[in-house]
Scaffold this active site. Sequence first.
Site, PDB file in Angstrom:
ATOM      1  N   GLN A  24       0.833  -1.216   0.000  1.00 21.97           N
ATOM      2  CA  GLN A  24       0.000   0.000   0.000  1.00 21.97           C
ATOM      3  C   GLN A  24       0.866   1.263   0.000  1.00 21.97           C
ATOM      4  O   GLN A  24       0.512   2.280   0.622  1.00 21.97           O
ATOM      5  CB  GLN A  24      -0.956  -0.009   1.196  1.00 21.97           C
ATOM      6  N   SER A  25       1.989   1.236  -0.688  1.00 20.03           N
ATOM      7  CA  SER A  25       2.899   2.379  -0.700  1.00 20.03           C
ATOM      8  C   SER A  25       2.275   3.612  -1.360  1.00 20.03           C
ATOM      9  O   SER A  25       1.852   3.565  -2.517  1.00 20.03           O
ATOM     10  CB  SER A  25       4.166   1.980  -1.460  1.00 20.03           C
ATOM     11  N   ASN A  26       2.273   4.701  -0.620  1.00 18.20           N
ATOM     12  CA  ASN A  26       1.820   5.978  -1.180  1.00 18.20           C
ATOM     13  C   ASN A  26       2.871   6.544  -2.124  1.00 18.20           C
ATOM     14  O   ASN A  26       2.553   7.204  -3.104  1.00 18.20           O
ATOM     15  CB  ASN A  26       1.574   6.986  -0.060  1.00 18.20           C
TER      16      ASN A  26
END
Length: 322
Positions: free
Chosen positions: A73-75
Site C-alpha cells: 500500500q505504498s503511497n
Amino acid sequence: MIAAERLRFAHLPTPIEELPRLSAVLGGPRLFVKRDDQTGLALGGNKTRKLEFLLAEALQQGADTVVTAGAAQSNHCRQTAAAAARCGLGCVLVLNGEQPACPDGNLLLDALCGATVVWVAERAPREQVQLETCERLRAEGRHPCFIPYGGSNPTGVLGYAQAMAEVREQGLDPDWMVFGTSSGGTQAGLLLGGRLSGWRGRLLGISIDESAAWLADRVSELATQGAEKLGERCRFTPADVLVDDTYCRAGYGVLTEQEREAITMFARREGLLLDPVYTGRAAAGLLDLIRRGFFARTDTILFWHTGGQPALFADAYRTRLL
Ligand SMILES: *Cc1c(COP(=O)(O)O)cnc(C)c1O
C-alpha cells in the site's frame, strides 16, 4: 526558492489550517495542520514534492522508465506511478507482499496509472529485485531510472527543503513541527530547509517503523548530501535530529488502538481524514505527547499531514478502522 532543476505538478502552496476544536479538547497547545495530503497528484501526499525534483533529474538523464519500491500500500509508489504517467515515462513498482485477487486502495490507483508491479515476498530483499529489474530493462534496450524507497535520496530531499521555505513564506512561525518519519527524506528536507532559512523552531519526527538511532544517522546524512547538491556548506550530525520511536512498536502498518483513536478523533473533531499507516501513527504520538505535557500549553505546533488516505479503503485497513 531551492535552486535545483524541478518539474511543477504539485498544487502549491498547500494550505495551512488551524485545528481549534482539537486544541480545545486537549487544553492547548495551539495546533495547525499543513495540508500536504492536498499536493494534488493522484490524491496527493508528501512524495509529490520529492518527485518534482526526482523526475526532473530522471528526464534530464534521458530515462524512459522509473523503477521504485515499497510496501503493497505504498503511497510513494502510487504518486510515482502518477508522476511517471504525467511525464510520459513507464513505471515499474517492486512491492513487498502477495498479489491480491483484486487490487485495492493504492494498488488500484497504481494499476489505473499504468504501472507494472513486480511482487517480492514480504521479507525478501526488495532493493536487490529493484536493481535486477533495472538490469532487465536495460537488456531490453530501455533506460530505467532507479528511485529509492520513499524517494529519499539527496535529490528527493530538496522537495522538503522547498516545503520549509514555503511555510516560512506563508508566515506561520510555529515552535514545533511534527510529522511521521520513515525513510527520512521528509525530515531531512525540513531540517535542511530550516537551517537555510534560519528557522528557530524544533522538528520532531514520530517514527513509523525505524529506530531513532537509525533515523538520526540517515536523516543527518541525507540533509548533508542535500545541502551538497545545492552547493551549500551545511553539515548535519545525528544530534541535530529529533525522533521519537516509542509509537512504532507494533510494527509497520499494524493498526492498533492508538492509531484508531487518533484517526477517529481528528475526523470527529475537525473533519480531517488521517491515514492508517503514517499520519494516524504520527497523530497518535502527537496526542500522547500533548497529554503527557511534552509541549508547553502556549506552544504553537504545525502538524504535517503527509497524505496516505487511499489506504483507508484497502481491505487490510478498511475492516480494522472502527
Ligand atoms: C512516505 C510517507 C511518510 C514518511 O515520509 P519519509 O520521507 O519516508 O520519512 C509519511 N506519511 C506518508 C503518508 C507517507 O506516504
